[in-house]
Scaffold this motif. Structure first.
Motif, mmCIF file in Angstrom:
data_model
loop_
_atom_site.group_PDB
_atom_site.id
_atom_site.type_symbol
_atom_site.label_atom_id
_atom_site.label_comp_id
_atom_site.label_asym_id
_atom_site.label_seq_id
_atom_site.Cartn_x
_atom_site.Cartn_y
_atom_site.Cartn_z
ATOM 1 N N CYS A 209 0.805 -1.217 0.000
ATOM 2 C CA CYS A 209 0.000 0.000 0.000
ATOM 3 C C CYS A 209 0.842 1.272 0.000
ATOM 4 C CB CYS A 209 -0.934 0.011 1.214
ATOM 5 S SG CYS A 209 -2.158 -1.301 1.209
ATOM 6 N N ILE A 210 2.148 1.134 0.068
ATOM 7 C CA ILE A 210 3.028 2.308 0.116
ATOM 8 C C ILE A 210 3.261 2.843 -1.290
ATOM 9 C CG2 ILE A 210 5.401 3.061 0.625
ATOM 10 C CD1 ILE A 210 5.334 1.237 3.050
ATOM 11 N N THR A 211 3.006 4.133 -1.461
ATOM 12 C CA THR A 211 3.141 4.749 -2.788
ATOM 13 C C THR A 211 4.497 5.408 -2.995
ATOM 14 O OG1 THR A 211 2.090 6.780 -1.961
ATOM 15 C CG2 THR A 211 0.652 5.126 -2.969
ATOM 16 N N SER A 212 5.206 5.715 -1.905
ATOM 17 C CA SER A 212 6.538 6.319 -2.030
ATOM 18 C C SER A 212 7.491 5.325 -2.697
ATOM 19 C CB SER A 212 7.097 6.685 -0.649
ATOM 20 O OG SER A 212 6.250 7.585 0.023
ATOM 21 N N SER B 278 19.910 13.255 0.803
ATOM 22 C CA SER B 278 21.093 12.927 1.606
ATOM 23 C C SER B 278 21.703 14.132 2.320
ATOM 24 C CB SER B 278 22.155 12.270 0.720
ATOM 25 O OG SER B 278 22.473 13.103 -0.371
ATOM 26 N N ARG B 279 21.165 15.330 2.072
ATOM 27 C CA ARG B 279 21.739 16.509 2.734
ATOM 28 C C ARG B 279 21.415 16.535 4.233
ATOM 29 N NH1 ARG B 279 17.129 17.851 0.303
ATOM 30 N NH2 ARG B 279 15.589 19.158 1.392
ATOM 31 N N LYS B 280 20.400 15.771 4.622
ATOM 32 C CA LYS B 280 20.031 15.700 6.036
ATOM 33 C C LYS B 280 20.472 14.368 6.636
ATOM 34 C CE LYS B 280 16.162 18.905 6.352
ATOM 35 N NZ LYS B 280 14.824 19.096 6.960
ATOM 36 N N THR B 281 20.660 14.368 7.947
ATOM 37 C CA THR B 281 21.054 13.137 8.635
ATOM 38 C C THR B 281 19.968 12.078 8.450
ATOM 39 O OG1 THR B 281 22.156 14.485 10.321
ATOM 40 C CG2 THR B 281 21.777 12.156 10.847
ATOM 41 N N PRO B 282 20.310 10.904 7.985
ATOM 42 C CA PRO B 282 19.292 9.873 7.766
ATOM 43 C C PRO B 282 18.740 9.316 9.077
ATOM 44 C CG PRO B 282 21.473 8.963 7.392
ATOM 45 C CD PRO B 282 21.653 10.436 7.598
ATOM 46 N N LEU B 283 17.487 8.887 9.017
ATOM 47 C CA LEU B 283 16.839 8.226 10.140
ATOM 48 C C LEU B 283 16.923 6.718 9.913
ATOM 49 C CD1 LEU B 283 14.946 8.178 12.667
ATOM 50 C CD2 LEU B 283 13.022 8.388 11.066
ATOM 51 N N VAL B 284 17.385 5.985 10.912
ATOM 52 C CA VAL B 284 17.522 4.529 10.814
ATOM 53 C C VAL B 284 16.597 3.885 11.836
ATOM 54 C CG1 VAL B 284 19.091 2.566 11.036
ATOM 55 C CG2 VAL B 284 19.891 4.692 9.987
ATOM 56 N N LEU B 285 15.735 2.964 11.377
ATOM 57 C CA LEU B 285 14.729 2.326 12.226
ATOM 58 C C LEU B 285 15.118 0.883 12.556
ATOM 59 C CD1 LEU B 285 11.539 3.470 10.226
ATOM 60 C CD2 LEU B 285 12.681 4.680 12.111
ATOM 61 N N MET C 270 6.826 -3.869 9.847
ATOM 62 C CA MET C 270 6.067 -3.315 10.970
ATOM 63 C C MET C 270 5.997 -1.790 10.924
ATOM 64 S SD MET C 270 5.197 -6.126 12.303
ATOM 65 C CE MET C 270 4.356 -5.618 13.795
ATOM 66 N N TRP C 271 6.898 -1.161 10.149
ATOM 67 C CA TRP C 271 6.916 0.307 10.024
ATOM 68 C C TRP C 271 6.055 0.796 8.860
ATOM 69 C CZ3 TRP C 271 9.161 2.022 14.267
ATOM 70 C CH2 TRP C 271 10.259 1.335 14.829
ATOM 71 N N ALA C 272 5.189 -0.057 8.331
ATOM 72 C CA ALA C 272 4.418 0.287 7.127
ATOM 73 C C ALA C 272 3.590 1.556 7.293
ATOM 74 C CB ALA C 272 3.508 -0.885 6.739
ATOM 75 N N LEU C 273 3.113 1.841 8.500
ATOM 76 C CA LEU C 273 2.286 3.025 8.751
ATOM 77 C C LEU C 273 3.119 4.291 8.948
ATOM 78 C CD1 LEU C 273 -0.217 1.377 11.254
ATOM 79 C CD2 LEU C 273 -0.790 2.189 8.959
ATOM 80 N N ASN C 274 4.434 4.146 8.905
ATOM 81 C CA ASN C 274 5.309 5.269 9.256
ATOM 82 C C ASN C 274 6.203 5.754 8.127
ATOM 83 O OD1 ASN C 274 5.567 2.953 11.728
ATOM 84 N ND2 ASN C 274 4.515 4.853 12.206
ATOM 85 N N PHE C 275 6.558 4.867 7.219
ATOM 86 C CA PHE C 275 7.546 5.195 6.184
ATOM 87 C C PHE C 275 7.213 6.470 5.413
ATOM 88 C CE2 PHE C 275 8.638 0.467 6.057
ATOM 89 C CZ PHE C 275 9.859 0.642 6.683
ATOM 90 N N GLU C 276 5.999 6.558 4.903
ATOM 91 C CA GLU C 276 5.672 7.644 3.970
ATOM 92 C C GLU C 276 5.791 9.025 4.600
ATOM 93 O OE1 GLU C 276 3.777 6.741 0.420
ATOM 94 O OE2 GLU C 276 2.180 5.656 1.448
ATOM 95 N N GLU C 277 5.357 9.163 5.839
ATOM 96 C CA GLU C 277 5.465 10.466 6.498
ATOM 97 C C GLU C 277 6.891 10.760 6.942
ATOM 98 O OE1 GLU C 277 2.474 11.980 9.223
ATOM 99 O OE2 GLU C 277 1.227 10.242 8.761
ATOM 100 N N LEU C 278 7.568 9.750 7.454
ATOM 101 C CA LEU C 278 8.912 9.983 7.978
ATOM 102 C C LEU C 278 9.913 10.325 6.881
ATOM 103 C CD1 LEU C 278 9.220 7.183 10.710
ATOM 104 C CD2 LEU C 278 8.604 9.596 10.999
ATOM 105 N N CYS C 279 9.650 9.870 5.647
ATOM 106 C CA CYS C 279 10.622 10.105 4.568
ATOM 107 C C CYS C 279 10.301 11.347 3.740
ATOM 108 C CB CYS C 279 10.713 8.874 3.661
ATOM 109 S SG CYS C 279 9.331 8.669 2.519
ATOM 110 N N GLU C 280 9.393 12.178 4.230
ATOM 111 C CA GLU C 280 8.995 13.358 3.455
ATOM 112 C C GLU C 280 10.151 14.321 3.206
ATOM 113 O OE1 GLU C 280 5.699 15.051 5.518
ATOM 114 O OE2 GLU C 280 4.215 13.706 4.601
#
Length: 308
Positions: A4-7, A32-39, A49-59
Motif C-alpha cells: 500500500c506504500i506509494t513512495s 542525503s543533505r540531512k542526517t538519515p533516520l535509521v529504524l 512493521m513500520w508500514a504506517l510510518n515510512f511515507e510520512e517519515l521520509c517526506e
C-alpha cells in the motif's frame, strides 16, 4: 506489508564483511543533505512493521529500515550463548551495515529490543549517533529483588515457565506447524486492527507468522540475553551513565502501555548534563507507531528536524 506504500523506495540485501546479509529498505535516498533516520524493529518483528510510518517519515529526509540480524529476511547465524557476546554480535552487525551503507552519522530509532540494541550501539559507537530515539525500549530496568512480591506470579505461570525454559519464546509457533498462522491470528487479533487502515485481510498476521516460523536465530540470542519473565541479564540502565553525554536521547512511550515508563526519568537522572526528553503518546500502547501512527510520525519528525 509494503503493497500500500506509494513512495518509491529501494530494497536490497546489504552484505557484511563476515558473509551475513541484512535485508534493507531505503526511502527518499536523494535527500542525503540531512542526517538519515535509521529504524530498528523490536523482537519478533521486521521492516514491514513500520508500514504506517515510512511515507510520512521520509517526506524530507532519507529513512533506512532493516531486519535485525537473526530476524525477518536477514541472515540467521549462530549467536553466542553468552549475553554480552550475543549483544555484541548484534551491535557489530549494525556497525557493519552502517559501513557498507556509507553513513557517517545517523538518527537511530529503536523499538523494544531494537531500542536496547540502539542504546548498546550508541555506547560503543557514539560518534555515529546524532540523536538516539528509544521507543518503548526493552531491557532497561533491573529485575527488582521483590518483583514477585509486588506483582505475584500465578503458580501455573511459574510451572509453565519452568517447562518451557529450555525452549525459545516463540517455539510454540513452530511446534504448531500448519496451525501456527491461526495461532497468531487468535493470540494477536489486535495487530489486524492496528493496520486496518492499510489492510482488510490477514496480511499483518501472515507477515508476523512468516517472520517467526523460520530458524530461531535472533530469537535464541534474545532468550540468552534474558532472565525469567523477560528481564535483561545486562540491564541498560546500569550502563547509560557511560554513554557519551553529547548524545541527545528522546524516550517515547505509549500512555496505555503495560511497559514501565519510568526509564525515561531514570535516564534523565543518570545523565544530568545531557539532553534527555520523555514523550508520552496518548491512546497508544506498546506498539506506539501502529497504535497512533500520525501522532508518532509527527513527534519523530519534530525530533529529526531538531537535528537538522
Amino acid at each position: 506489508m509494503l503493497k500500500c506504500i506509494t513512495s518509491t523506495y529501494n530494497k536490497r540485501y546489504v552484505y557484511l564483511a563476515n558473509g551475513n546479509k541484512i535485508w534493507t529498505l531505503t526511502f527518499s535516498p536523494d535527500l542525503s543533505r540531512k542526517t538519515p533516520l535509521v529504524l530498528l524493529h523490536g523482537f519478533g518483528g521486521g521492516v514491514g512493521m513500520w508500514a504506517l510510518n515510512f511515507e510520512e517519515l521520509c517526506e524530507n529526509r532519507t529513512v533506512h529500515a532493516f531486519d535485525l540480524l537473526g530476524f525477518g529476511r536477514s541472515s540467521r547465524p549462530h549467536f553466542d550463548t553468552d549475553a554480552r557476546e550475543a549483544e555484541n554480535q548484534f551491535v557489530e552487525s549494525i556497525e557493519g551495515w552502517r559501513k557498507e551503507m556509507g553513513l557517517e552519522k545517523m538518527i537511530l530509532l529503536g523499538h523494544n529490543l531494537g531500542g536496547f540494541l540502539a542504546a548498546a550501539y550508541s555506547l560503543k559507537y557514539p560518534s555515529r549517533v546524532k540523536h538516539l530515539i528509544l521507543v518503548e525500549p526493552w531491557g532497561f530496568p533491573e529485575r527488582p529483588d521483590n518483583a514477585e512480591h509486588e506483582r505475584p506470579i500465578p503458580i501455573w505461570i511459574k510451572a509453565l515457565g519452568a517447562i518451557l525454559s529450555p525452549f525459545n519464546p516463540l517455539a510454540g509457533l513452530r511446534i504448531a506447524g500448519p496451525f501456527g498462522l491461526s495461532l497468531v491470528q487468535r493470540l494477536r487479533p489486535d495487530f489486524k486492527r492496528k493496520y486496518a487502515s492499510m489492510f482488510d485481510d490477514n496480511t499483518v498476521t501472515e507477515y508476523i507468522y512468516h517472520c517467526n516460523v523460520q530458524s530461531p536465530s535472533g530469537e535464541t540470542a534474545f532468550k540468552n540475553m534474558t532472565i525469567p519473565y523477560g528481564w535483561a541479564k545486562r540491564p541498560m540502565l546500569q550502563r547509560i551513565p557511560q554513554m557519551d553525554q553529547d548524545i541527545p536521547i528522546t524516550v517515547v512511550y505509549g500512555a496505555r502501555s503495560c511497559i514501565d515508563g519510568n526509564s525515561g526519568s531514570t535516564i534523565q537522572s543518570l545523565r544530568p548534563k545531557s539532553y534527555v526528553k520523555t514523550i508520552a503518546i496518548l491512546g497508544a500502547g506498546h506498539y506506539v507507531y501502529a497504535d497512533q501512527p500520525e501522532d508518532f510520525n509527527q513527534k519523530v519528525k519534530d525530533i529529526c528536524d531538531s537535528v537538522d
